[in-house]
Scaffold this motif. Sequence first.
Motif, PDB file in Angstrom:
ATOM      1  N   GLU A 103      52.822 -14.420 -41.289  1.00 29.77           N
ATOM      2  CA  GLU A 103      52.592 -13.976 -42.660  1.00 29.77           C
ATOM      3  C   GLU A 103      53.872 -14.180 -43.470  1.00 29.77           C
ATOM      4  OE1 GLU A 103      50.282 -12.938 -45.565  1.00 29.77           O
ATOM      5  OE2 GLU A 103      49.473 -12.324 -43.617  1.00 29.77           O
ATOM      6  N   SER A 104      53.766 -14.821 -44.619  1.00 28.72           N
ATOM      7  CA  SER A 104      54.924 -14.983 -45.495  1.00 28.72           C
ATOM      8  C   SER A 104      55.334 -13.632 -46.067  1.00 28.72           C
ATOM      9  CB  SER A 104      54.601 -15.953 -46.639  1.00 28.72           C
ATOM     10  OG  SER A 104      54.286 -17.234 -46.147  1.00 28.72           O
ATOM     11  N   ASN A 105      56.644 -13.439 -46.246  1.00 30.64           N
ATOM     12  CA  ASN A 105      57.178 -12.206 -46.839  1.00 30.64           C
ATOM     13  C   ASN A 105      56.668 -10.976 -46.103  1.00 30.64           C
ATOM     14  OD1 ASN A 105      58.307 -13.858 -48.946  1.00 30.64           O
ATOM     15  ND2 ASN A 105      56.307 -13.841 -49.945  1.00 30.64           N
ATOM     16  N   ALA A 106      56.660 -11.050 -44.776  1.00 32.62           N
ATOM     17  CA  ALA A 106      56.021 -10.017 -43.957  1.00 32.62           C
ATOM     18  C   ALA A 106      56.582  -8.620 -44.205  1.00 32.62           C
ATOM     19  CB  ALA A 106      56.150 -10.377 -42.473  1.00 32.62           C
ATOM     20  N   THR A 107      57.897  -8.508 -44.324  1.00 30.02           N
ATOM     21  CA  THR A 107      58.494  -7.185 -44.508  1.00 30.02           C
ATOM     22  C   THR A 107      58.054  -6.550 -45.823  1.00 30.02           C
ATOM     23  OG1 THR A 107      60.432  -7.796 -43.189  1.00 30.02           O
ATOM     24  CG2 THR A 107      60.671  -5.921 -44.692  1.00 30.02           C
ATOM     25  N   THR A 108      58.059  -7.343 -46.888  1.00 26.38           N
ATOM     26  CA  THR A 108      57.650  -6.814 -48.188  1.00 26.38           C
ATOM     27  C   THR A 108      56.150  -6.546 -48.223  1.00 26.38           C
ATOM     28  OG1 THR A 108      59.453  -7.992 -49.271  1.00 26.38           O
ATOM     29  CG2 THR A 108      57.661  -7.242 -50.673  1.00 26.38           C
ATOM     30  N   VAL A 109      55.363  -7.442 -47.658  1.00 28.29           N
ATOM     31  CA  VAL A 109      53.915  -7.234 -47.605  1.00 28.29           C
ATOM     32  C   VAL A 109      53.604  -5.932 -46.861  1.00 28.29           C
ATOM     33  CG1 VAL A 109      51.739  -8.093 -46.644  1.00 28.29           C
ATOM     34  CG2 VAL A 109      53.290  -9.668 -47.800  1.00 28.29           C
ATOM     35  N   ALA A 110      54.265  -5.711 -45.732  1.00 26.34           N
ATOM     36  CA  ALA A 110      54.030  -4.488 -44.950  1.00 26.34           C
ATOM     37  C   ALA A 110      54.411  -3.245 -45.746  1.00 26.34           C
ATOM     38  CB  ALA A 110      54.819  -4.540 -43.643  1.00 26.34           C
ATOM     39  N   ALA A 111      55.531  -3.304 -46.464  1.00 31.21           N
ATOM     40  CA  ALA A 111      55.974  -2.154 -47.256  1.00 31.21           C
ATOM     41  C   ALA A 111      55.006  -1.846 -48.389  1.00 31.21           C
ATOM     42  CB  ALA A 111      57.374  -2.421 -47.808  1.00 31.21           C
ATOM     43  N   VAL A 112      54.515  -2.893 -49.046  1.00 32.89           N
ATOM     44  CA  VAL A 112      53.549  -2.689 -50.127  1.00 32.89           C
ATOM     45  C   VAL A 112      52.235  -2.145 -49.570  1.00 32.89           C
ATOM     46  CG1 VAL A 112      52.209  -3.823 -51.947  1.00 32.89           C
ATOM     47  CG2 VAL A 112      54.619  -4.432 -51.605  1.00 32.89           C
ATOM     48  N   LEU A 113      51.800  -2.677 -48.438  1.00 29.44           N
ATOM     49  CA  LEU A 113      50.576  -2.181 -47.814  1.00 29.44           C
ATOM     50  C   LEU A 113      50.672  -0.687 -47.531  1.00 29.44           C
ATOM     51  CD1 LEU A 113      49.826  -5.056 -45.283  1.00 29.44           C
ATOM     52  CD2 LEU A 113      48.322  -4.337 -47.145  1.00 29.44           C
ATOM     53  N   ARG A 114      51.812  -0.259 -47.029  1.00 23.81           N
ATOM     54  CA  ARG A 114      51.985   1.164 -46.720  1.00 23.81           C
ATOM     55  C   ARG A 114      51.853   2.021 -47.974  1.00 23.81           C
ATOM     56  NH1 ARG A 114      54.208   4.530 -42.899  1.00 23.81           N
ATOM     57  NH2 ARG A 114      55.179   6.417 -43.709  1.00 23.81           N
ATOM     58  N   ARG A 115      52.496   1.588 -49.062  1.00 28.72           N
ATOM     59  CA  ARG A 115      52.474   2.386 -50.290  1.00 28.72           C
ATOM     60  C   ARG A 115      51.101   2.357 -50.947  1.00 28.72           C
ATOM     61  NH1 ARG A 115      56.995   5.418 -49.517  1.00 28.72           N
ATOM     62  NH2 ARG A 115      58.825   4.100 -49.174  1.00 28.72           N
ATOM     63  N   VAL A 116      50.454   1.203 -50.936  1.00 24.07           N
ATOM     64  CA  VAL A 116      49.114   1.111 -51.515  1.00 24.07           C
ATOM     65  C   VAL A 116      48.146   1.993 -50.728  1.00 24.07           C
ATOM     66  CG1 VAL A 116      47.144  -0.435 -51.889  1.00 24.07           C
ATOM     67  CG2 VAL A 116      49.450  -1.162 -52.555  1.00 24.07           C
ATOM     68  N   TRP A 117      48.281   1.972 -49.410  1.00 18.52           N
ATOM     69  CA  TRP A 117      47.420   2.816 -48.566  1.00 18.52           C
ATOM     70  C   TRP A 117      47.629   4.289 -48.917  1.00 18.52           C
ATOM     71  CZ3 TRP A 117      48.005   6.713 -44.950  1.00 18.52           C
ATOM     72  CH2 TRP A 117      46.902   6.959 -44.104  1.00 18.52           C
ATOM     73  N   CYS A 118      48.879   4.700 -49.054  1.00 21.70           N
ATOM     74  CA  CYS A 118      49.159   6.093 -49.416  1.00 21.70           C
ATOM     75  C   CYS A 118      48.564   6.438 -50.780  1.00 21.70           C
ATOM     76  CB  CYS A 118      50.667   6.335 -49.428  1.00 21.70           C
ATOM     77  SG  CYS A 118      51.448   6.309 -47.794  1.00 21.70           S
ATOM     78  N   TRP A 119      48.696   5.500 -51.720  1.00 21.32           N
ATOM     79  CA  TRP A 119      48.140   5.709 -53.062  1.00 21.32           C
ATOM     80  C   TRP A 119      46.631   5.907 -52.983  1.00 21.32           C
ATOM     81  CZ3 TRP A 119      50.269   6.134 -57.957  1.00 21.32           C
ATOM     82  CH2 TRP A 119      49.401   5.987 -59.048  1.00 21.32           C
ATOM     83  N   GLU A 120      45.982   5.083 -52.198  1.00 21.24           N
ATOM     84  CA  GLU A 120      44.525   5.179 -52.082  1.00 21.24           C
ATOM     85  C   GLU A 120      44.093   6.436 -51.331  1.00 21.24           C
ATOM     86  OE1 GLU A 120      42.965   1.517 -50.545  1.00 21.24           O
ATOM     87  OE2 GLU A 120      43.264   0.480 -52.459  1.00 21.24           O
ATOM     88  N   GLN A 121      45.008   7.014 -50.548  1.00 16.67           N
ATOM     89  CA  GLN A 121      44.719   8.281 -49.873  1.00 16.67           C
ATOM     90  C   GLN A 121      44.947   9.477 -50.788  1.00 16.67           C
ATOM     91  OE1 GLN A 121      43.501   8.545 -46.590  1.00 16.67           O
ATOM     92  NE2 GLN A 121      43.276   6.338 -46.920  1.00 16.67           N
ATOM     93  N   GLY A 122      45.431   9.205 -52.018  1.00 20.82           N
ATOM     94  CA  GLY A 122      45.647  10.276 -52.980  1.00 20.82           C
ATOM     95  C   GLY A 122      47.037  10.885 -52.946  1.00 20.82           C
ATOM     96  N   ASP A 123      47.956  10.258 -52.204  1.00 20.97           N
ATOM     97  CA  ASP A 123      49.324  10.769 -52.127  1.00 20.97           C
ATOM     98  C   ASP A 123      50.120  10.210 -53.299  1.00 20.97           C
ATOM     99  OD1 ASP A 123      51.805  11.697 -51.484  1.00 20.97           O
ATOM    100  OD2 ASP A 123      52.021  10.564 -49.613  1.00 20.97           O
ATOM    101  N   ARG A 124      50.175  10.930 -54.400  1.00 26.39           N
ATOM    102  CA  ARG A 124      50.842  10.449 -55.611  1.00 26.39           C
ATOM    103  C   ARG A 124      52.302  10.902 -55.701  1.00 26.39           C
ATOM    104  NH1 ARG A 124      46.677   8.324 -58.818  1.00 26.39           N
ATOM    105  NH2 ARG A 124      45.176   7.600 -57.281  1.00 26.39           N
ATOM    106  N   LYS A 125      52.765  11.612 -54.690  1.00 27.06           N
ATOM    107  CA  LYS A 125      54.191  11.967 -54.624  1.00 27.06           C
ATOM    108  C   LYS A 125      54.892  11.226 -53.493  1.00 27.06           C
ATOM    109  CE  LYS A 125      54.159  16.564 -56.746  1.00 27.06           C
ATOM    110  NZ  LYS A 125      54.577  17.971 -56.600  1.00 27.06           N
ATOM    111  N   PHE A 126      54.097  10.627 -52.603  1.00 27.33           N
ATOM    112  CA  PHE A 126      54.614   9.858 -51.472  1.00 27.33           C
ATOM    113  C   PHE A 126      55.559  10.707 -50.617  1.00 27.33           C
ATOM    114  CE2 PHE A 126      53.351   6.865 -54.704  1.00 27.33           C
ATOM    115  CZ  PHE A 126      52.636   5.915 -53.987  1.00 27.33           C
ATOM    116  N   THR A 127      55.139  11.937 -50.366  1.00 28.21           N
ATOM    117  CA  THR A 127      55.957  12.840 -49.568  1.00 28.21           C
ATOM    118  C   THR A 127      55.345  13.138 -48.201  1.00 28.21           C
ATOM    119  OG1 THR A 127      54.868  14.716 -50.667  1.00 28.21           O
ATOM    120  CG2 THR A 127      56.965  13.973 -51.582  1.00 28.21           C
ATOM    121  N   ARG A 128      54.115  12.720 -47.972  1.00 31.37           N
ATOM    122  CA  ARG A 128      53.478  12.994 -46.679  1.00 31.37           C
ATOM    123  C   ARG A 128      54.087  12.110 -45.598  1.00 31.37           C
ATOM    124  NH1 ARG A 128      47.175  12.548 -48.601  1.00 31.37           N
ATOM    125  NH2 ARG A 128      47.295  14.010 -50.355  1.00 31.37           N
ATOM    126  N   ARG A 129      54.215  12.671 -44.438  1.00 34.25           N
ATOM    127  CA  ARG A 129      54.764  11.908 -43.311  1.00 34.25           C
ATOM    128  C   ARG A 129      53.637  11.227 -42.546  1.00 34.25           C
ATOM    129  NH1 ARG A 129      58.907  15.326 -39.875  1.00 34.25           N
ATOM    130  NH2 ARG A 129      59.210  13.223 -39.022  1.00 34.25           N
TER     131      ARG A 129
END
Length: 292
Positions: free
Chosen positions: A138-164
């Motif tokens: 996958e191109s830009n794997a590190t950045t893609v993985a980081a964005v995936l994590r944040r988008v997933w959290c956003w879709e889970q309703g975590d708008r403060k990004f404080t959940r572990r």
Amino acid sequence: MSNCTMLKTPGYDEPKTLAALEDLFGTSAGPSAHIISLHPRLASRLLRRNTANRNLRPTTVADYVRDIQADTWPINGEAIKLDRNGNVLDGQHRLHAIVKADRAVTTFIIGGLPSEAQSTMDSGMRRTTADALTLSHESNATTVAAVLRRVWCWEQGDRKFTRRIGPTTTESRALLNEHPEIRRAAEIALRTRAAFPHIPPSALGTAYYLFNAIDPAQAAWFFQRVGDGAELPTGHPILALRSRVTSDRAKEGRIDWSRHLSYLVIAWNATRGHRNLARLVLRPDSPVPTPK
């Protein structure tokens, strides 16, 4: 390893399965491996023999539960490991997850190990989602993985990004398959970061993903201007964004990730609303605003 077989009993008979395990592992001259359909009740029985292990990580158990319930738990060679007396040396998180998910999992189980072997288990570094994406070329794997994590959290309703809690590798892959535009978000993030190196790529990529869903053309223009600040009139929200981030970084050195995303959303919303901003203002501990 003396053998590797599929351990089966007619239907599911917990006493027979447990007795079969004890017979195989208790009488083995050495370690032996088997594939077993590990039912929740048997997993619970094995956990009674989990008497000397590291502290349980509830977030890891929760990750495994989601994969098991989504039927995305593969046979990957990882095994439940027992010593010569049937005590659990490795695999307690998987056993707890099977119990919590209340589903059987087909897995390797290895018995007859010397108890001192536990000290060398799980001593390697765990593969991350970025590692898995890199192995898939996958191109830009590190950045893609980081964005995936944040988008997933956003879709889970975590708008403060404080959940572990974050997505498993399987959930990240599924999200990427559902939203392949995240690859483009990573590209834009890295390009913008190269021009204006004060906002992390994961925040830029997450913001681009959210803004692009609202207005692709304006999102492309917005990130070009975040990068170069060109041809913007005094009071433009993007100038306020660039100024606030640069100032905060100079004063504090490091800015909370959610604050980066909040600044981007505030500037985006003001740009969309044709409102000037002399300065970005954000209340402490407030959730990330909703892009409009």
